[in-house]
Design an enzyme around this catalytic site. Structure first.
Site, mmCIF file in Angstrom:
data_model
loop_
_atom_site.group_PDB
_atom_site.id
_atom_site.type_symbol
_atom_site.label_atom_id
_atom_site.label_comp_id
_atom_site.label_asym_id
_atom_site.label_seq_id
_atom_site.Cartn_x
_atom_site.Cartn_y
_atom_site.Cartn_z
ATOM 1 N N GLU A 179 23.315 -16.134 -29.289
ATOM 2 C CA GLU A 179 24.371 -16.111 -30.091
ATOM 3 C C GLU A 179 25.339 -17.181 -29.704
ATOM 4 O O GLU A 179 26.436 -16.251 -29.613
ATOM 5 C CB GLU A 179 24.570 -14.656 -30.682
ATOM 6 N N GLU A 395 16.416 -9.335 -32.172
ATOM 7 C CA GLU A 395 17.284 -9.144 -31.842
ATOM 8 C C GLU A 395 17.177 -7.997 -33.882
ATOM 9 O O GLU A 395 17.745 -8.521 -34.672
ATOM 10 C CB GLU A 395 18.717 -8.125 -31.726
HETATM 11 C C1 FCB Z 1 24.092 -8.789 -30.465
HETATM 12 C C2 FCB Z 1 24.648 -9.106 -29.345
HETATM 13 C C3 FCB Z 1 24.084 -7.650 -28.372
HETATM 14 C C4 FCB Z 1 24.389 -6.024 -29.230
HETATM 15 C C5 FCB Z 1 24.367 -6.195 -30.772
HETATM 16 C C6 FCB Z 1 24.364 -4.982 -31.728
HETATM 17 O O1 FCB Z 1 25.474 -9.099 -31.479
HETATM 18 O O2 FCB Z 1 23.433 -10.076 -28.954
HETATM 19 O O3 FCB Z 1 24.336 -8.032 -27.442
HETATM 20 O O4 FCB Z 1 25.567 -6.567 -28.632
HETATM 21 O O5 FCB Z 1 24.502 -7.055 -31.561
#
Ligand code: FCB
Length: 511
Positions: A179, A395
């Protein structure tokens, strides 16, 4: 420690079921600073998150990652837990501050920790999915300008090659960055993540140098070993205009999409920053745009566009945006810290977030699985397929206000909202697969409750509960549900067919 997962909830009535593709990988994700702890053990030195956590008001409750889940010491138990859950892959990050403390010489003790972790994973038959940078820049490098200076990209590649020297024989999947939008604009422009600066220009420079570090690392790793699976993970969103017939609403959606998605996708896949966003940047801050322009040296964009094998997509929620304010202002999902938070978007004036009545999690993030389907279709068609790049959801997850209960001596967390969240998003992935998208896997965020950045320990995303006093781990009901889905490699039918439908009710979200 509770690792008994035999008491998975009873199966739902099976009308029909939707199977996942044969090679689809199921995993869970974590990040070094959020779980490892041992901040001052084994030669590790401060990262920007250690320093930022000490800034008064920066993190809720003044929390920090000094101990976190103590994974540095408990990693063997954590891998055993993953094995018992049937996880096929584990996405983790390595800490630059452990491996090259202060950004300097190699720390053998730090590297050895990751060797032990990877060996443990391989012994458990779990595919290690390694991310080199999940936001924890050595503080000493920040003091030399951090990501706003080009040298940091060079130092990043140096550190990546150290990791490859140590683990190249055992780790095949290498993700450069997690990210980069967060480690640039959220960190150097909005001031809500470390190092907590408030500068449009710094955000732009940081984004460019992060991407440069990514590109040159992919190039170097590829030159060393053709067979590596190399990639990057981006957080992407789906920005919908409130009214697609209103120009100001369309423009708000264009600017969010441009600054959040295309600012990263375009250079990586097309070797060019999006012209419309560059024009917006020039309009809102000519000096910042000029310094960005000066920082983009000949050859940089070719380097950034070095072909990758894998794109990781992180998706949490979409957004509805317009050019006029809603009757009731909608607050973002930022942590309510005592420190000021600016907009992470350099071009932010006249953009308003609207509520479309979807359920919301306690982070105030809307639950919108259908957005994930649309996102995957779009990213696949416009970027991944033309480049021959594979897609994984690296994620996706939700924080809910868990209430642990002790039943027959075992800690249980009954979290039906999170179990629904997982099913809905896996269903959305299957919808994308049905639409012809080659999605290869899913990582739930997160394996463990952990240090949620500016939110500290206030927000729990885990499918495994962590008691921060005793370090006891307990698989939540959502984790049990995920275990069941992994074992069956299918979702029960009916409920998930309609990607727009939701079994999450708004009163269950605590919103
Ligand atoms: C993402 C991050 C991770 C966590 C989630 C909830 O943006 O990569 O580390 O904080 O959100």
């Amino acid at each position: 420690m509770t690792t008994d997962i035999r008491e998975a909830p009873a199966r739902m009535p099976e009308t029909s079921s939707r199977a996942f593709p044969k090679d689809f990988l199921f995993g869970a994700a974590t990040a070094a600073y959020q779980i490892e702890g041992a901040a001052h053990e084994g030669g590790r030195r401060d990262s920007i998150w250690d320093a930022f956590s000490r800034v008064p008001g920066a993190v809720i409750n003044g929390d920090n990652g000094d101990v976190a889940c103590d994974h540095y010491n408990l990693y063997r138990d954590d891998v055993a837990l993953m094995k018992s859950m049937g996880l096929q892959t584990y996405r983790f990050s390595t800490s630059w501050s452990r491996v090259r403390p202060d950004g300097g010489a190699l720390n053998v003790e730090g590297v050895d920790f990751y060797k032990r972790l990877v060996d443990e994973l391989l012994d458990a038959d779990i595919l290690p999915w390694l991310t080199l940078y999940h936001w924890d820049l050595p503080q000493a490098l920040q003091e030399r300008g951090g990501w706003t200076v080009r040298d940091t990209a060079e130092r990043f590649t140096e550190y990546a090659l150290d990791m490859h020297d140590a683990l190249g024989d055992r780790v095949n999947v290498w993700t450069t960055l997690n990210e980069p939008w967060c480690s640039s604009f959220l960190s150097y422009t909005a001031g809500v993540h470390a190092p907590g600066h408030y500068s449009k220009g710094e955000g732009m420079l940081a984004a460019h140098h992060l991407l440069l570090g990514h590109g040159q690392t992919v190039k170097e790793l590829r030159a060393r070993d053709e067979s590596l699976n190399l990639g990057i993970t981006l957080n992407l969103t789906v920005a919908d205009p409130v009214d697609p017939t209103v120009p100001a609403d369309l423009d708000a959606a264009r600017r969010i999409d441009g600054q959040f998605n295309r600012w990263f996708l375009d250079p990586i896949f097309r070797g060019a920053y999006p012209e419309d966003v560059l024009a917006d940047f020039r309009r809102v801050d000519a000096a910042a745009a000029a310094s960005l322009h000066a920082a983009i040296l000949p050859g940089d964009l070719e380097t950034i566009a070095t072909p990758i094998d894998t794109l990781g997509v992180n998706y949490y929620h979409g957004e509805l945006v317009g050019g006029s304010a809603p009757a009731v202002p909608l607050t973002g999902g930022e942590a309510p810290t005592d420190r000021r938070g600016d907009s992470p978007f350099p071009s932010t004036e006249g953009i308003f977030w609207h509520d479309r009545g979807l359920p919301r999690t306690p982070m105030n993030w809307e639950v919108q699985p259908e957005g994930l389907t649309r996102l995957l279709v779009r990213v696949s068609e416009e970027y991944a397929v033309p480049a021959g790049t594979s897609l994984f959801v690296t994620e996706n997850g939700a924080a809910y206000d868990d209430e642990p209960v002790r039943e027959d001596g075992v800690v249980r967390v009954h979290d039906p909202e999170r179990a629904d969240f997982v099913r809905l998003h896996l269903g959305a992935i299957l919808d994308a697969v049905d639409a012809g998208v080659d999605v290869r896997g899913y990582f739930y965020w997160s394996l463990l409750d952990n240090f949620e950045w500016a939110w500290g320990y206030e927000k729990r995303f885990g499918i495994v509960r962590v008691d921060y006093d005793s370090q006891e781990r307990s698989i939540k009901d959502s984790g049990r549900e995920y275990v069941r889905i992994i074992a069956e490699r299918a979702l029960d039918g009916g409920v998930y067919g309609d990607a727009g439908g939701s079994t999450v009710t708004s009163d269950a979200t605590g919103a």
